[in-house]
Structures are given as structure tokens and as C-alpha cells.
Design a protein around this motif. Structure first.
Motif, PDB file in Angstrom:
ATOM      1  N   ASN A 198     -51.066 -36.682   8.306  1.00 34.01           N
ATOM      2  CA  ASN A 198     -52.401 -36.423   8.858  1.00 34.01           C
ATOM      3  C   ASN A 198     -52.554 -34.989   9.347  1.00 34.01           C
ATOM      4  N   LEU A 199     -51.647 -34.113   8.934  1.00 31.83           N
ATOM      5  CA  LEU A 199     -51.717 -32.716   9.335  1.00 31.83           C
ATOM      6  C   LEU A 199     -52.770 -31.976   8.512  1.00 31.83           C
ATOM      7  N   PRO A 200     -53.335 -30.885   9.038  1.00 29.67           N
ATOM      8  CA  PRO A 200     -54.398 -30.162   8.323  1.00 29.67           C
ATOM      9  C   PRO A 200     -53.874 -29.499   7.060  1.00 29.67           C
ATOM     10  N   LYS A 201     -54.740 -29.425   6.066  1.00 25.96           N
ATOM     11  CA  LYS A 201     -54.356 -28.856   4.770  1.00 25.96           C
ATOM     12  C   LYS A 201     -55.453 -27.908   4.292  1.00 25.96           C
ATOM     13  N   GLY A 202     -55.055 -26.691   3.937  1.00 25.01           N
ATOM     14  CA  GLY A 202     -56.009 -25.731   3.398  1.00 25.01           C
ATOM     15  C   GLY A 202     -56.085 -25.858   1.890  1.00 25.01           C
ATOM     16  N   ARG A 203     -57.291 -25.849   1.338  1.00 22.06           N
ATOM     17  CA  ARG A 203     -57.426 -25.940  -0.117  1.00 22.06           C
ATOM     18  C   ARG A 203     -57.066 -24.598  -0.750  1.00 22.06           C
ATOM     19  N   PRO A 204     -56.528 -24.623  -1.971  1.00 19.05           N
ATOM     20  CA  PRO A 204     -56.053 -23.380  -2.601  1.00 19.05           C
ATOM     21  C   PRO A 204     -57.140 -22.340  -2.828  1.00 19.05           C
ATOM     22  N   ASN A 205     -58.329 -22.774  -3.275  1.00 19.20           N
ATOM     23  CA  ASN A 205     -59.424 -21.854  -3.575  1.00 19.20           C
ATOM     24  C   ASN A 205     -60.702 -22.667  -3.706  1.00 19.20           C
ATOM     25  N   THR A 206     -61.806 -22.006  -4.006  1.00 16.07           N
ATOM     26  CA  THR A 206     -63.087 -22.706  -4.061  1.00 16.07           C
ATOM     27  C   THR A 206     -63.237 -23.566  -5.308  1.00 16.07           C
ATOM     28  N   MET A 207     -62.364 -23.390  -6.306  1.00 15.32           N
ATOM     29  CA  MET A 207     -62.485 -24.151  -7.544  1.00 15.32           C
ATOM     30  C   MET A 207     -61.583 -25.378  -7.563  1.00 15.32           C
ATOM     31  N   ASN A 208     -60.572 -25.416  -6.715  1.00 14.03           N
ATOM     32  CA  ASN A 208     -59.669 -26.569  -6.622  1.00 14.03           C
ATOM     33  C   ASN A 208     -59.864 -27.251  -5.273  1.00 14.03           C
ATOM     34  N   ASN A 209     -60.282 -28.502  -5.297  1.00 14.32           N
ATOM     35  CA  ASN A 209     -60.499 -29.241  -4.057  1.00 14.32           C
ATOM     36  C   ASN A 209     -59.250 -29.959  -3.577  1.00 14.32           C
ATOM     37  N   TYR A 210     -58.261 -30.097  -4.459  1.00 13.21           N
ATOM     38  CA  TYR A 210     -57.057 -30.842  -4.112  1.00 13.21           C
ATOM     39  C   TYR A 210     -55.833 -29.978  -4.401  1.00 13.21           C
ATOM     40  N   GLY A 211     -55.011 -29.810  -3.389  1.00 14.69           N
ATOM     41  CA  GLY A 211     -53.821 -28.994  -3.541  1.00 14.69           C
ATOM     42  C   GLY A 211     -53.310 -28.541  -2.187  1.00 14.69           C
ATOM     43  N   ILE A 212     -52.231 -27.776  -2.204  1.00 11.55           N
ATOM     44  CA  ILE A 212     -51.550 -27.354  -0.983  1.00 11.55           C
ATOM     45  C   ILE A 212     -51.270 -25.856  -1.046  1.00 11.55           C
ATOM     46  N   LEU A 213     -51.597 -25.143   0.034  1.00  8.29           N
ATOM     47  CA  LEU A 213     -51.203 -23.743   0.169  1.00  8.29           C
ATOM     48  C   LEU A 213     -49.759 -23.696   0.666  1.00  8.29           C
ATOM     49  N   LEU A 214     -48.876 -23.125  -0.124  1.00  3.64           N
ATOM     50  CA  LEU A 214     -47.452 -23.208   0.184  1.00  3.64           C
ATOM     51  C   LEU A 214     -47.042 -22.335   1.362  1.00  3.64           C
ATOM     52  N   ASN A 215     -47.796 -21.273   1.656  1.00  2.00           N
ATOM     53  CA  ASN A 215     -47.443 -20.477   2.836  1.00  2.00           C
ATOM     54  C   ASN A 215     -47.661 -21.278   4.114  1.00  2.00           C
ATOM     55  N   GLU A 216     -48.702 -22.126   4.153  1.00  2.00           N
ATOM     56  CA  GLU A 216     -48.947 -22.940   5.339  1.00  2.00           C
ATOM     57  C   GLU A 216     -47.854 -23.981   5.533  1.00  2.00           C
ATOM     58  N   LEU A 217     -47.273 -24.434   4.442  1.00  2.00           N
ATOM     59  CA  LEU A 217     -46.230 -25.451   4.513  1.00  2.00           C
ATOM     60  C   LEU A 217     -44.855 -24.850   4.805  1.00  2.00           C
ATOM     61  N   GLY A 218     -44.736 -23.519   4.729  1.00  2.00           N
ATOM     62  CA  GLY A 218     -43.486 -22.869   5.094  1.00  2.00           C
ATOM     63  C   GLY A 218     -42.597 -22.470   3.937  1.00  2.00           C
ATOM     64  N   PHE A 219     -43.172 -22.345   2.723  1.00  2.00           N
ATOM     65  CA  PHE A 219     -42.371 -22.022   1.549  1.00  2.00           C
ATOM     66  C   PHE A 219     -42.256 -20.526   1.267  1.00  2.00           C
ATOM     67  N   ASP A 220     -43.024 -19.688   1.948  1.00  2.00           N
ATOM     68  CA  ASP A 220     -43.078 -18.277   1.569  1.00  2.00           C
ATOM     69  C   ASP A 220     -41.742 -17.555   1.706  1.00  2.00           C
ATOM     70  N   GLU A 221     -41.205 -17.531   2.901  1.00  2.00           N
ATOM     71  CA  GLU A 221     -40.062 -16.660   3.183  1.00  2.00           C
ATOM     72  C   GLU A 221     -38.801 -17.058   2.431  1.00  2.00           C
ATOM     73  N   GLY A 222     -38.496 -18.346   2.407  1.00  2.00           N
ATOM     74  CA  GLY A 222     -37.234 -18.778   1.824  1.00  2.00           C
ATOM     75  C   GLY A 222     -37.288 -19.144   0.361  1.00  2.00           C
ATOM     76  N   PHE A 223     -38.495 -19.310  -0.194  1.00  2.00           N
ATOM     77  CA  PHE A 223     -38.606 -19.785  -1.573  1.00  2.00           C
ATOM     78  C   PHE A 223     -39.439 -18.851  -2.450  1.00  2.00           C
ATOM     79  N   ILE A 224     -40.732 -18.714  -2.157  1.00  2.00           N
ATOM     80  CA  ILE A 224     -41.623 -17.991  -3.066  1.00  2.00           C
ATOM     81  C   ILE A 224     -41.307 -16.496  -3.101  1.00  2.00           C
ATOM     82  N   THR A 225     -41.064 -15.886  -1.947  1.00  2.00           N
ATOM     83  CA  THR A 225     -40.783 -14.446  -1.940  1.00  2.00           C
ATOM     84  C   THR A 225     -39.528 -14.099  -2.738  1.00  2.00           C
TER      85      THR A 225
END
Length: 383
Positions: A198-225
Motif C-alpha cells: 500500500n506504499l505510494p507509487k509514481g507512474r513512469p511517464n504520462t503515457m504509461n499508467n502502470y509501472g514502477i519508478l526504480l529510483n523511488e524503490l531504491g535501485f539506482d545506486e546499487g543496480f542501475i548506475t
């Protein structure tokens, strides 16, 4: 008034619906804001262009992107045009205007709210698979590791790495295996676990209504970068030297989902990126192929399209300005990992969303990948 077309393509890639819009204009009337700085960045502060607050508002019901600076400008440029596409009553027009203003408000609050979501998720969310948040070599397909290893060599040429990819002539869309099936399964389970919270979720962009922003979930520093800097940048250095492939210094990463009852497809568009990686993570699905047309700078009344079918664990690497879309899925559910990779060296010269020298607005984290260029003076020559 000059007009330009957007297109939406059916599954058979035969019927094209044309939507007509006014051209983009410089975003000189954006509200000036200074947003709090936080998050990670490769080399200092990153920014957005002020056109983020005026350009590219997507109206899904009409499949158009519009520019909004104020009510007068919007009415003069769009009311007559929108009437031709079904927005014919005052009530419909007011709904469009309310939708645009709501999106504008969302954009002004986006960065601060994203920061607050990240903090809340970090303190309250308990990952199902904590190990997937730190990139490991075992996540990758063996062929991908060989591809990267060869790309890192200083004497490797683009021709040398073609054996690792499948591509079509002159298309510059490259397909290759990226992850193992085991990792994709764990990653999708983690995303689903978060979606069910039930935690808040930001949508990726205005064209996709369903999805997850990975920086908000904590994937940036250890994975994506590290994925971008250590694995993808050597490849892009060879395949896209003309798009800053050797200087991809920021990104936006997200997961999108397509399934019956939610998002089924994605309209024809281009990405706010220099290079994009799109990895099909899997689940059972039918159809939903990507199709590619021309680069956005190419204007054709009847563009041709090339279809690329999704294969789980495989990625498609392409130029962000290469226009593309996703056809509808017929059955099942599909998860895709999308990484928009950006080069400040390229976009500092010309914003890809307004075609102007960017007007910088300070923001959180990577923003849209713009940096403030520092002018230097040669003191030996200065008088």
C-alpha cells in the motif's frame, strides 16, 4: 499555422490514424522554480529544461501531445484543431483543459513528491528479494558478459561486436541477451511484491499508467548506475558514438507492465533519452511487439515500420530519438525494464523535447540529464 502529424499503428502495421498538432515552440514562459537537490548524480548537479513545464502534455483520449503556456495560448492553438478529433463541446474542452492543468500541477510537485516517496519506501518497505538491489555478474547471461568484455577493449571496433547482436540493416536497433531467466523471475517477483503493497507509487511517464519508478524503490545506486556505467556504456561507446555513447552520465529507469484491463499498448513516440535499453523480463503474453519507424527529425506522410518481437531476458538497444510504439497484447501479462540513458554532452546543446538550447531548472537527482556548463578562462591569455 503549421501542423505536424503523429501516428498510431495497429497490430498489422497497415492502418495508420493521423493526428495533427501545432509544432513545438520554445518554453520561454515556464514558471521559474528552484527544487530541492538530493539523490545521486555522477558528476554534480543535474537539471531539467524549463520546457518540462510547458511541452509534451499527452492527451490519451485523443492520442496527441500538446503545449500549454496559458489558457489564451492553448485556446488559440488547439480549440479548433481538437474539434476535428472529437473534442467538440464546451464540456469536452473544459475536461481537456482540466486534464492539462492537472498534469502541469503534477509536474511542479513531481520532484519533491518523488523524494518523499523514496524516503517513505526506504523506511517502510521490506523487500522480498533484497539481493536483487545490488548488481551481480551472476544476473547476466554469459553472452552479455562476453559482449561487454570485448566492448571494454580500447582496440575493439563496432564490426567486432556485431557477432553478439541481431539487427536489421540501417535500423541501428540491436537485440541481445542481457539477463538470466532466474534473475528475471526474482526481479519480477520483487516488483510484484512492491506493487501489492500500500506504499505510494509514481507512474513512469504520462503515457504509461502502470509501472514502477526504480529510483523511488531504491535501485539506482546499487543496480542501475553500475549497469549503465560499467556494462552498457562500453557497448554504447561503440554502437552510438554520435549520440554520446561514451558519455552517458545519467538515466531514468522504470518497469512498465502491460496486461488486459490495464495498459495494452503504447502509442507512437520517442524517448527523452540519447540511448534506450528495453529488456523484456517475461511472464506469459501473446503479441505486443515493438515497432520502429523513422528518427523523429524525419518527416514522412507514410512512414514504414519494422517490427521487433519481445523475447524474455533479451534487450533491445536503440536511439532515444528513434520513434517507436508497442502493439497491443492479446493475452497474459508482460513486464519490461526500460532504461533511458542520457548524455549531458549531447543534450546540453539542444533539448530533445523543445529543440531549443535548454533553459535549466534545478531539480532532484538526475533530473532530465542536463548539467550546468562551466565556462573556463585561459589565464595565460587573458588580459
Amino acid at each position: 499555422m503549421t501542423l505536424y502529424p503523429l501516428f498510431r499503428v495497429t497490430r498489422q502495421l497497415q492502418t495508420v490514424r493521423t493526428t495533427t498538432l501545432p509544432p513545438r515552440k520554445a518554453a520561454n514562459m515556464a514558471r521559474e522554480v528552484t527544487l530541492p537537490t538530493s539523490g545521486s548524480a555522477d558528476d554534480g548537479e543535474f537539471y531539467v529544461c524549463s520546457c518540462f513545464f510547458t511541452n509534451n502534455f499527452y492527451l490519451k483520449d485523443y492520442n496527441v501531445h500538446v503545449v500549454y503556456r496559458d489558457d489564451v495560448q492553448f485556446g488559440e492553438e488547439y480549440k479548433q484543431v481538437m474539434n476535428k478529433y472529437g473534442c467538440g463541446t464546451d464540456e469536452q474542452w473544459n475536461q481537456v483543459l482540466a486534464q492539462v492543468k492537472s498534469e502541469l500541477e503534477r509536474r511542479h510537485n513531481l520532484f519533491q513528491q518523488s523524494l518523499e516517496k523514496s524516503r517513505q519506501i526506504r523506511t517502510q518497505y521490506r523487500p522480498l528479494h533484497p539481493q536483487v538491489y545490488t548488481l551481480q555478474k551472476s544476473f547476466f547471461a554469459p553472452e552479455f558478459l562476453e559482449f561487454v568484455e570485448l566492448s571494454r577493449r580500447i582496440d575493439t571496433t563496432p564490426e567486432d561486436v556485431m557477432k553478439f547482436v541481431t539487427s536489421k540493416p540501417d535500423n541501428r536497433v540491436y537485440e541481445f541477451p542481457v539477463f538470466t531467466e532466474h534473475f528475471c523471475q526474482l526481479f519480477m517477483e520483487e516488483i510484484t511484491h512492491f506493487e501489492d503493497s500500500n506504499l505510494p507509487k509514481g507512474r513512469p511517464n504520462t503515457m504509461n499508467n502502470y509501472g514502477i519508478l526504480l529510483n523511488e524503490l531504491g535501485f539506482d545506486e546499487g543496480f542501475i548506475t553500475p549497469l549503465r556505467t560499467d556494462y552498457l556504456r562500453p557497448i554504447c561507446r561503440l554502437l552510438y558514438p554520435d549520440w554520446g555513447g561514451d558519455a552517458l552520465d545519467s538515466h531514468k529507469a522504470f518497469v512498465v507492465t502491460y496486461k488486459l484491463g490495464e495498459d495494452l499498448d503504447l502509442s507512437y513516440h520517442y524517448d527523452n533519452a540519447e540511448v534506450t535499453l528495453n529488456v523484456s523480463l517475461g511472464k506469459d503474453f501473446e503479441e505486443g511487439s515493438l515497432y520502429f519507424g523513422n528518427m523523429r527529425q524525419v518527416v514522412q506522410s507514410q512512414p514504414s515500420y519494422r517490427e521487433h518481437k519481445h523475447r524474455p531476458t533479451y534487450g533491445l538497444l536503440h536511439r532515444g530519438q528513434h520513434k517507436h510504439g508497442a502493439m497491443p497484447i492479446d493475452e497474459g501479462e508482460r513486464y519490461n525494464l526500460i532504461i533511458w540513458m542520457r548524455s549531458s554532452k549531447v543534450r546540453n546543446q539542444l533539448c530533445p523535447m523543445c529543440d531549443q538550447k535548454p533553459t535549466l531548472v534545478r531539480t532532484v537527482g538526475f533530473g532530465d540529464g542536463f548539467t550546468k556548463e562551466t565556462k573556463t578562462v585561459d589565464v595565460c591569455c587573458a588580459s
